[in-house]
Design a protein around this motif. Structure first.
Motif, PDB file in Angstrom:
ATOM      1  N   ASN A  41       0.828  -1.205   0.000  1.00 46.58           N
ATOM      2  CA  ASN A  41       0.000   0.000   0.000  1.00 46.58           C
ATOM      3  C   ASN A  41       0.863   1.255   0.000  1.00 46.58           C
ATOM      4  O   ASN A  41       0.585   2.219  -0.720  1.00 46.58           O
ATOM      5  N   PHE A  42       1.930   1.249   0.805  1.00 50.43           N
ATOM      6  CA  PHE A  42       2.860   2.373   0.884  1.00 50.43           C
ATOM      7  C   PHE A  42       3.428   2.705  -0.490  1.00 50.43           C
ATOM      8  O   PHE A  42       3.422   3.853  -0.937  1.00 50.43           O
ATOM      9  N   GLY A  43       3.927   1.688  -1.180  1.00 48.36           N
ATOM     10  CA  GLY A  43       4.525   1.914  -2.485  1.00 48.36           C
ATOM     11  C   GLY A  43       3.527   2.383  -3.521  1.00 48.36           C
ATOM     12  O   GLY A  43       3.772   3.351  -4.243  1.00 48.36           O
ATOM     13  N   LEU A 170      -6.768  -3.415  10.181  1.00 50.40           N
ATOM     14  CA  LEU A 170      -5.701  -3.392   9.171  1.00 50.40           C
ATOM     15  C   LEU A 170      -5.817  -2.149   8.296  1.00 50.40           C
ATOM     16  O   LEU A 170      -4.797  -1.534   7.935  1.00 50.40           O
ATOM     17  N   ILE A 171      -7.031  -1.766   7.955  1.00 54.86           N
ATOM     18  CA  ILE A 171      -7.238  -0.540   7.177  1.00 54.86           C
ATOM     19  C   ILE A 171      -6.694   0.663   7.939  1.00 54.86           C
ATOM     20  O   ILE A 171      -5.983   1.509   7.378  1.00 54.86           O
ATOM     21  N   THR A 172      -7.009   0.750   9.231  1.00 55.94           N
ATOM     22  CA  THR A 172      -6.539   1.875  10.044  1.00 55.94           C
ATOM     23  C   THR A 172      -5.021   1.882  10.162  1.00 55.94           C
ATOM     24  O   THR A 172      -4.377   2.928  10.024  1.00 55.94           O
ATOM     25  N   ILE A 173      -4.430   0.704  10.419  1.00 54.77           N
ATOM     26  CA  ILE A 173      -2.969   0.608  10.522  1.00 54.77           C
ATOM     27  C   ILE A 173      -2.313   1.044   9.216  1.00 54.77           C
ATOM     28  O   ILE A 173      -1.329   1.788   9.203  1.00 54.77           O
ATOM     29  N   PHE A 176      -2.441   4.746   8.735  1.00 52.18           N
ATOM     30  CA  PHE A 176      -1.527   5.451   9.634  1.00 52.18           C
ATOM     31  C   PHE A 176      -0.099   5.393   9.094  1.00 52.18           C
ATOM     32  O   PHE A 176       0.585   6.418   9.005  1.00 52.18           O
ATOM     33  N   PHE A 177       0.367   4.199   8.724  1.00 52.93           N
ATOM     34  CA  PHE A 177       1.734   4.077   8.224  1.00 52.93           C
ATOM     35  C   PHE A 177       1.909   4.718   6.847  1.00 52.93           C
ATOM     36  O   PHE A 177       3.018   5.068   6.454  1.00 52.93           O
ATOM     37  N   GLU A 178       0.811   4.863   6.143  1.00 57.26           N
ATOM     38  CA  GLU A 178       0.825   5.576   4.865  1.00 57.26           C
ATOM     39  C   GLU A 178       1.327   7.003   5.059  1.00 57.26           C
ATOM     40  O   GLU A 178       1.967   7.575   4.174  1.00 57.26           O
ATOM     41  N   VAL A 309      -5.944   9.933  11.814  1.00 58.83           N
ATOM     42  CA  VAL A 309      -6.166   8.513  11.500  1.00 58.83           C
ATOM     43  C   VAL A 309      -6.732   7.762  12.703  1.00 58.83           C
ATOM     44  O   VAL A 309      -7.774   7.102  12.588  1.00 58.83           O
ATOM     45  N   PRO A 310      -6.094   7.823  13.886  1.00 61.32           N
ATOM     46  CA  PRO A 310      -6.727   7.151  15.038  1.00 61.32           C
ATOM     47  C   PRO A 310      -8.065   7.763  15.424  1.00 61.32           C
ATOM     48  O   PRO A 310      -8.964   7.051  15.894  1.00 61.32           O
TER      49      PRO A 310
END
Length: 512
Positions: A41-43, A170-173, A176-178, A309-310
């Motif tokens: 997702n990040f990439g 998982l969507i939230t995580i 967030f890392f995005e 995000v949270p």
């Protein structure tokens, strides 16, 4: 005695129901699998962000593509993509391999979108106007074709776990890392401003191209990593069951999916924000005088996202994804319209009259406007997952790829309209790109042109956000209906898995 037997029977039935529900309550995801999903997702998201932000600017400013030609190329390529999406959706839905249905598409289309992305940020010298149009058209089409199939990776979120709470977490995580990767494309304005000054042999064009190649390599590497480290777990129709279900019936079921169409129209209207986003480079270069301010702005406007995000996860849990999306859309409308009415230089007749105060105001205003961004990015995939669950609950099938094909039609329609508008609005305000003797971009000063850029920058995002929120008034998955769907769907999936296990056991027994 009879009463005891009835109690034992009820207890047995209750235990069976509990066993079925346990299948959808169990946690499946390992840290490595979560990391793999987050990295893919990040990439992909950062590559999309980079291309969305800089493709138009690069092609018009450095490839010297005519603005009208750019608009028409986008319009044509979007129609082509919409046709291709029909084919790719059917292929993906009916794919059954030893690696799963979705995972093969992490790898197979990779060469196409890498080559297309490379071409989009390469500006060969000595091309005629016709050759530039052909080059840009081929690049955009090849990239879009590759992304049509690679887009299947997005379906993994609906198949990686049958546990809806685990899926939503998982969507939230992921979102967030995005955030930790969004600074990558924001480095570009700094690099294109600073590097040519440090070394005269480095050009703005070279910086844009080099960064594009880096982003393509990064996204490709994460895609390969994801292929080897994720699994699909939601039970699907068998090949035989898929053959029994006609394409026409599948399409009919999709077009009766009311929640899906609320999402489709919301996303369609929300996509018009990209017209304002595509003008961002023009705003910072021309209205403020420096692309460097874009990076300063990004450093501040991105900070609230780490909190939002949270907060979005808590809002969804308390109010549901539907009400959260409605509130985020309406907030965005009023924020952008307020910023437009105040203007980008309230402390003086021009931006330069009181540069630092005006810059601080613009940064503050855009920070407020951006508060709903991550709320929408968290709520929207949850709403989409609910719509797919609704279709499985109603018709016993998911057909995610065919669903995304239908979504793709509207997305491509929106993309064709917004892509066309992105070029045409510049034509309407008579924008002409200016460069110095060595080809670097320099700002325009015409007041009418600057007002036009500001209007594009604010009004279209305001309308996009407002209409996005309004569409979810018609989204029916909430309250008692949603609770009934969750319970009954758990039973449907558990029965399907039970039947698949029985079939596998029978086949193993026959083999012995």
């Amino acid at each position: 005695m009879a009463e005891s037997m009835v109690n034992e029977q009820v207890t047995s039935e209750e235990l069976e129901v509990l066993d079925k529900l346990a299948y959808t309550k169990k946690n499946y995801l390992t840290p490595k699998e979560i990391a793999a999903y987050v990295l893919v997702n990040f990439g992909q998201k950062n590559l999309s962000q980079f291309i969305g932000a800089f493709k138009e600017f690069f092609m018009i400013q450095f490839l010297k593509l005519n603005t009208t030609a750019y608009a028409n190329i986008n319009f044509f390529s979007s129609i082509y993509d919409a046709v291709d999406d029909t084919i790719s959706g059917l292929i993906i839905d009916r794919t059954r391999t030893r690696w799963g249905r979705i995972r093969p598409f992490f790898i197979l289309p990779l060469p196409l979108w890498v080559i297309g992305g490379y071409m989009m940020f390469t500006a060969p010298g000595g091309f005629t106007s016709t050759q530039k149009v052909i080059w840009a058209t081929v690049a955009i089409i090849i990239y879009g074709l590759g992304m049509s199939y690679f887009g299947a990776w997005g379906l993994m979120i609906y198949n990686i776990t049958p546990n809806t709470n685990e899926r939503n977490n998982l969507i939230t995580i992921t979102k967030f890392f995005e955030l930790f990767g969004t600074w990558l494309p924001s480095l570009v304005p700094v690099l294109v401003t600073v590097l040519p000054k440090i070394n005269s042999k480095i050009t703005m064009k070279g910086v844009y191209s080099g960064f594009a190649y880096f982003m393509l390599i990064l996204a490709a590497a994460f895609s390969i990593f994801g292929f080897f480290n994720m699994r699909e777990r939601v039970p699907l129709m068998s090949r035989a069951e898929m053959k029994e279900t006609s394409v026409l019936e599948s399409i009919k079921n999709i077009f009766t999916n009311r929640p899906l169409f609320a999402i489709i129209f919301a996303e369609f209207f929300n996509s018009f924000k990209s017209v304002g986003g595509s003008s961002e480079q023009y705003f910072w270069l021309n209205n403020t005088g420096s692309l460097l301010y874009q990076t300063f702005c990004g450093l501040f406007t991105g900070i609230p996202n780490y909190v939002m995000v949270p907060i979005a996860a808590k809002l969804v849990k308390k109010f549901g994804a539907r009400l959260t999306a409605i509130g985020a859309g309406l907030f965005g409308f009023f924020a952008y319209m307020g910023l437009f009415l105040i203007g980008y230089h309230p402390f003086g007749q021009t931006f330069e009259d009181n540069k630092f105060l005006n810059l601080a105001f613009v940064i503050f205003g855009l920070t407020i406007c951006g508060l709903p961004n991550k709320i929408i990015t968290v709520a929207n995939p949850i709403l989409s997952a609910e719509a797919l669950d609704w279709m499985e609950w109603k018709h016993g099938m998911r057909n995610e790829a065919l669903v995304t094909t239908v979504q793709g039609y509207f997305t491509k329609l929106a993309t064709s309209v917004t892509g066309w508008l992105s070029g045409m609005v510049l034509t309407w305000i008579h924008y002409v790109p200016l460069t110095d003797s060595i080809g670097n971009a320099i700002p325009q000063t015409d007041p009418g042109m600057l007002r036009g850029i500001w209007a594009i920058f604010c009004i279209l995002p305001a309308l996009a956000r407002g209409l996005y929120g309004v569409m979810f008034i018609f989204y029916p998955i909430h309250g008692q209906l949603q609770q009934e769907m969750i319970v009954e769907l758990a039973d449907i999936r558990a029965n399907r898995l039970h039947e698949q296990n029985k079939l596998n056991a029978a086949q193993e027994s026959d083999a012995e």
